[in-house]
Design a protein around this motif. Structure first.
Motif, PDB file in Angstrom:
ATOM      1  N   THR A 137       0.845  -1.200   0.000  1.00  0.00           N
ATOM      2  CA  THR A 137       0.000   0.000   0.000  1.00  0.00           C
ATOM      3  C   THR A 137       0.877   1.245   0.000  1.00  0.00           C
ATOM      4  O   THR A 137       1.857   1.320   0.742  1.00  0.00           O
TER       5      THR A 137
ATOM      6  N   ASN B 112       0.557   5.546   0.279  1.00  0.00           N
ATOM      7  CA  ASN B 112      -0.258   6.721   0.588  1.00  0.00           C
ATOM      8  C   ASN B 112       0.597   7.960   0.383  1.00  0.00           C
ATOM      9  O   ASN B 112       1.627   8.121   1.040  1.00  0.00           O
TER      10      ASN B 112
ATOM     11  N   THR C 131      -3.869   7.281  -3.155  1.00  0.00           N
ATOM     12  CA  THR C 131      -3.399   5.979  -2.681  1.00  0.00           C
ATOM     13  C   THR C 131      -3.241   5.010  -3.846  1.00  0.00           C
ATOM     14  O   THR C 131      -3.836   5.193  -4.912  1.00  0.00           O
TER      15      THR C 131
ATOM     16  N   GLU D  32      -2.657   0.526  -4.292  1.00  0.00           N
ATOM     17  CA  GLU D  32      -2.450  -0.796  -3.706  1.00  0.00           C
ATOM     18  C   GLU D  32      -2.020  -1.735  -4.818  1.00  0.00           C
ATOM     19  O   GLU D  32      -2.604  -1.720  -5.914  1.00  0.00           O
TER      20      GLU D  32
END
Length: 186
Positions: free
Chosen positions: A45, A47, A109, A111
């Motif tokens: 992930t 951010n 973001t 992923e």
């Protein structure tokens, strides 16, 4: 009239983490247990906590091929709400220099999901083997340079198949001591 205006310098900061699933992609943790031959799901992930758009690349060491193999065609990226299935030839780049995730704006973001197969039982010693799987994110924001962060997960592989005979240390105690003093005559 003089007004004070706060000037905020542009920043290129981010956070990243690596997780492994214990249930096929629903629950993500730092530690998992798998048996030889299992498939394991991984997630990286990203951010963007900075104010600048950052060009993001993700990579994974896959334990340098020890204990795990990439499942071809399993890499997918969800960036800024859009899912992209990564083509097989590009999915392998995740483990060989990195796969381009794309440009992620401030507060955005991304992923990265992928699967690996835990190698067969013959690849492991009897009992438990611990593998640490390292992943990373490199992010570049204009002329600010490139920053890289790493995170790892722990995968415990338990080999307990029929071909596995772990060493068992016999229990010792008073019974053995007493028997050592007995002499049998005929």
């Amino acid at each position: 009239v003089v007004r004070a205006v706060a000037v905020t310098e542009p920043t290129s900061t981010f956070e990243m983490e690596k997780k492994v699933s214990v249930d096929g992609g629903t629950t993500w943790v730092d530690d998992a247990q798998h048996d030889p031959g299992d498939e394991a799901d991984f997630k990286i992930t990203f951010n963007n906590t900075g104010t600048l758009t950052q060009t993001v690349t993700a990579f994974d060491t896959l334990e340098n091929g020890v204990g795990m193999e990439y499942v071809k065609g399993s890499t997918r990226i969800v960036a800024n709400g859009t899912e992209t299935i990564v083509q097989d030839e590009d999915g392998g780049k995740l483990f060989n220099g990195g796969v381009l995730v794309g440009d992620i704006a401030s507060e955005g973001t991304a992923e990265i999901y992928y699967k690996v197969k835990i190698k067969d039982a013959d690849s492991f010693s009897c009992g438990k083997t611990v593998l640490y799987n390292l992943a990373g994110i490199s992010a570049k924001a204009g002329d600010a340079g490139t920053a890289t962060q790493h995170d790892k997960v722990r995968v415990e592989v338990n080999r307990s198949d029929k071909g596995c005979n772990p060493t068992i240390i016999p229990e010792t105690g008073p019974a053995e001591i007493v028997l050592s003093g007995v002499i049998v005559t005929t």
